[in-house]
Scaffold this active site. Structure first.
Site, PDB file in Angstrom:
ATOM      1  N   HIS A 187      16.396   2.453  -7.009  1.00 50.42           N
ATOM      2  CA  HIS A 187      15.400   1.598  -7.852  1.00 50.42           C
ATOM      3  C   HIS A 187      15.638   0.296  -8.036  1.00 50.42           C
ATOM      4  CE1 HIS A 187      16.494   5.474  -9.948  1.00 50.42           C
ATOM      5  NE2 HIS A 187      15.993   6.109  -8.794  1.00 50.42           N
ATOM      6  N   CYS A 195      -0.905  -2.828   3.806  1.00 54.97           N
ATOM      7  CA  CYS A 195       0.126  -3.244   2.818  1.00 54.97           C
ATOM      8  C   CYS A 195       1.357  -2.962   2.921  1.00 54.97           C
ATOM      9  CB  CYS A 195      -0.572  -2.537   1.429  1.00 54.97           C
ATOM     10  SG  CYS A 195      -0.101  -0.910   1.354  1.00 54.97           S
TER      11      CYS A 195
END
Ligand code: PEP
Ligand code: MG
Length: 747
Positions: A363, A672
């Site tokens: 993360h 993207c």
């Protein structure tokens, strides 16, 4: 131990005494320690250049040997202690195989020896030892006293002038280079600041040990409560997984370590001895770490990491003991780092981060990329080698870090950074230019972001809008999924900042590599292909509905664009769309326009493109995942990173299919994934007809500048010729690179 407290009190007075010269101070320390520990000898060896340990002070050995007796690291018992970083407690030292006889010291009569390393920030600065005539094994509390003394001594040795040059020329101050994994691109140079148990504690000695005990008790209780709360959450219905026994077990284990009292009792004892709570946590953790490091057993190693976790939690509950002010641009060094902590450090102005046990999929890595903060991970041993205030070059573009770089390296990096800054400045002038290729094709260059605070990048880059808003990033940063009101506030801030430019919000793409702190570690064999992302949203529609409602509320009637990640079937997309439309029908004011899109990142969609185009308003290709699933190649495995190429027939064919289906149905197709930010890939995508490209802010103006020089008609012709020429080629990259170089499109 009241004796320790008395000793520490006297040592504190010694450390605080102004004007005392370093050598005299060390000598006095040996006297004090010998008296308190009823030892006949106490000696301090300080590390000198060339990996030499020099007798710096002694009580009991021949004073003439001070400054003369030297041992190499690894030589003799003292050298062994320095080399291994662990204590030696020997009733019969002279018959130990490592014993090295030094006649000038006059140590013949002393049988027993207790030697402890003096370490600071993972670096060995020396060794402190006591000796007695009587053969005996020193008791545990005696070992603890000497370890506490070693901790104070570390401060004295590290303070300039405390010893005559102990810090200068220490072998560890030489430059060291480490290979590491790039977690987020970029280069940064700065001084090291450390987080958590890796950092040296600020204050060592407590003014009032009783008050300190109360602080510790309070922090231990706060820590226990937060552990209980986490366990509680694991037991309750979380959206992450119905099955969270594994994580519960881990938290229970941590709670047991916390509750069993062994660790905390020792910390309390150390505080009773006069240390601050933080210093006590450090001392006990280092001591246990020293012992456990010698154990190869992986299970026990794992327990060590539990213990370090516990120590980190306890330090956090104590309010942290890290430097309050962080020099701007400092490089944070941590063993592990949660996203919330990273955000906090980012706000304090760090210029880069090195996470020793960090991986690209973690993360913190995702967040570092979102923040544009250069980051490295997987750099084993850096914490042991670095010291706060060391200079470090963090080169995430080349996957390396250089600790204490020498002048030339520093200058070379400074030049490179300066060069980059100049190029960036020249790009800045392009901000307001239209995005166009040399043949006049209009482009839509958009941004990938994940936090409201990144919205200012729209201004700095002049981007056309946000092509990918990764909503899970903010949740990872705060450590949990916000409620509807909080989410709505956050999304409204994003829409306000966009000032009418389009923002494509992607619904939560959690799971797999993006887990909230309270989520159980994945038990699935292939978490990337597991119960994640939209799959969870469809199975737990309440959660998805809450997010969609928050988005609709945030829009307040403005146009709203939402896309769903990890769509594997048209049926899934239709189900998700239906949930959104149902919510939209309830929310007032309804959005002026509702654009609902699908990410194409699971290859099964390639075989249902016409049906997909019938139901979607737009398509955004997630090349990161599409490549991973198309080639069955984990995106987080560095060894596979260069093996499969977007510029190869299978990937280009897949893209071609999507473009054709989009064109036939009049549905816009964009990209993207990270590939849109790479020059060669971006021009090829545009040549295939994908003219809406969304990318991180750092790349946008560079891509805009490059595209302005590219003739897509020529490139299209070249692509066709190359593909006809060798249908089985692994990649067209080399040939395309040659062409792009010849035309000056890339360097
Ligand atoms: C992708 O997969 O390309 C993508 C843009 O999504 P993420 O990187 O967030 O998985
Ligand atoms: Mg993806």
């Amino acid at each position: 131990m009241p004796g320790t407290r008395r000793l520490l009190g006297r040592l504190r007075a010694l450390m605080a005494r102004e004007g005392a010269d370093g050598a005299a101070r060390l000598h006095e320390l040996t006297q004090l320690v010998a008296a308190e520990m009823v030892a006949e000898v106490c000696s301090i060896y300080a590390m000198r250049s060339g990996d030499l340990l020099e007798l710096a002070a002694t009580f009991g050995l021949n004073p003439d040997s001070v400054g003369r007796t030297r041992l190499r690291v690894g030589e003799g018992i003292v050298g062994l202690v320095a080399a291994t970083g662990t204590l030696q407690n020997l009733p019969d030292a002279q018959n130990h195989p490592a014993f090295a006889y030094r006649p000038e010291t006059g140590e013949d009569p002393y049988a027993s020896l207790l030697a402890v390393p003096v370490r600071r920030g993972g670096r060995t600065l020396g060794v402190v030892a006591v000796q007695n005539r009587q053969p005996r094994r020193y008791a545990e509390d005696e070992c603890e006293v000497l370890e506490t003394v070693a901790m104070l001594l570390a401060e004295m040795l590290a303070t300039a002038g405390a010893t005559d040059g102990a810090e200068q020329g220490v072998a560890a101050t030489l430059p060291r280079q480490f290979a590491a994994d790039a977690l987020a691109p970029g280069i940064a140079i700065g001084i090291v600041v450390m987080a958590g148990i890796g950092a040296a504690p600020g204050r060592l000695l407590a003014e009032d040990p009783d008050a300190e005990q109360r602080r510790l008790a309070q922090a231990a209780s706060t820590m226990r409560q937060s552990l209980e709360a986490l366990i509680e959450q694991q037991g309750g219905p979380t959206w992450h997984a119905p099955e969270n026994e594994a994580s519960r077990a881990i938290l229970e284990a941590t709670r047991l370590v916390a509750a069993d009292g062994g660790f905390l009792r020792r910390v309390r004892d150390a505080v009773a001895g006069g240390l601050t709570a933080e210093a006590a946590v450090h001392r006990v953790t280092n001591e246990v770490r020293g012992r456990m490091k010698r154990i190869a057993d992986p299970y026990l190693r794992e327990r060590l990491s539990d213990l370090e976790d516990l120590a980190d939690r306890l330090l956090a509950a104590l309010g942290g003991n890290e430097a309050e002010s962080v020099p701007r641009g400092a490089i944070l060094l941590a063993r592990r780092l949660g996203p919330a902590q990273l955000l906090d450090w980012h706000a304090r102005g760090i210029g880069g981060v090195i996470i020793e046990e960090g991986s690209t999929a973690g993360h913190a890595a995702i967040l570092a990329r979102a923040l544009g903060l250069p980051a490295l991970g997987g750099a084993r041993g850096v914490l042991d080698a670095a010291e706060p205030n060391d200079l470090v070059v963090l080169d995430a573009d080349d996957g390396q870090l250089i600790l204490r770089p020498d002048g030339e390296v520093r200058a070379a990096y400074a030049r490179a950074l300066q060069g980059r800054a100049e190029v960036e400045a020249s790009y800045a002038s392009l901000r307001n230019h239209p995005a166009r290729t040399a043949d006049g094709t209009r482009l839509q260059l958009m941004l990938n972001v994940g936090l409201a605070m990144e919205m200012e990048q729209l201004e700095t880059t002049g981007a056309a809008g946000i092509g990918l808003f990764r909503t899970e990033i903010a949740m990872l940063a705060r450590g949990s999924v916000a409620d509807v009101a909080d989410q709505a506030t956050m999304y409204a801030r994003v829409l306000d900042a966009a000032e009418g430019r389009p923002v494509r919000f992607r619904t939560l793409d959690l799971g797999g590599d993006k887990l909230l702190p309270d989520a159980p570690p994945p038990t699935e064999e292939n978490p990337a292909m597991g119960w994640r992302s939209l799959r969870v949203g469809l199975d737990r529609p309440a959660l998805l509905r809450r997010q969609l409602r928050a988005l609709l509320l945030a829009a307040q009637g403005r146009p709203l664009s939402v896309m769903f990640p990890m769509v594997a079937t048209v049926a899934e997309f239709r189900a998700a769309r239906a949930i959104l439309e149902a919510e939209a029908a309830r929310v007032r004011p309804a959005p002026e326009r509702l654009h609902i899109g699908a990410m194409v990142e699971v290859p099964s969609l390639l075989f249902q493109l016409p049906a997909l185009m019938e139901h979607t308003d737009f398509v955004s290709i997630g090349t990161n995942d599409l490549m991973q699933f198309l080639f069955a190649a984990d995106r987080a495995t560095p060894a596979l990173a260069a093996r499969y190429d977007l510029l190869s027939a299978p990937a280009l064919d897949a893209l071609g299919l999507i473009v054709a289906a989009g064109a036939a149905a009049g549905v816009e197709v964009s990209v993207c994934g990270e590939h849109a930010s790479r020059p060669l890939e971006a021009m090829v995508l545009a040549a295939l007809g994908i003219t809406t490209l969304s990318m991180p802010a750092a790349s946008l103006l560079r891509i805009k500048a490059m595209m302005a020089r590219v003739d897509l008609v020529e490139l299209r012709g070249l692509l066709e010729a190359l593909r006809r020429h060798d249908r089985g080629a692994a990649s067209l990259r080399d040939l395309l690179t040659t062409w792009a170089r010849e035309h000056g499109h890339i360097g």
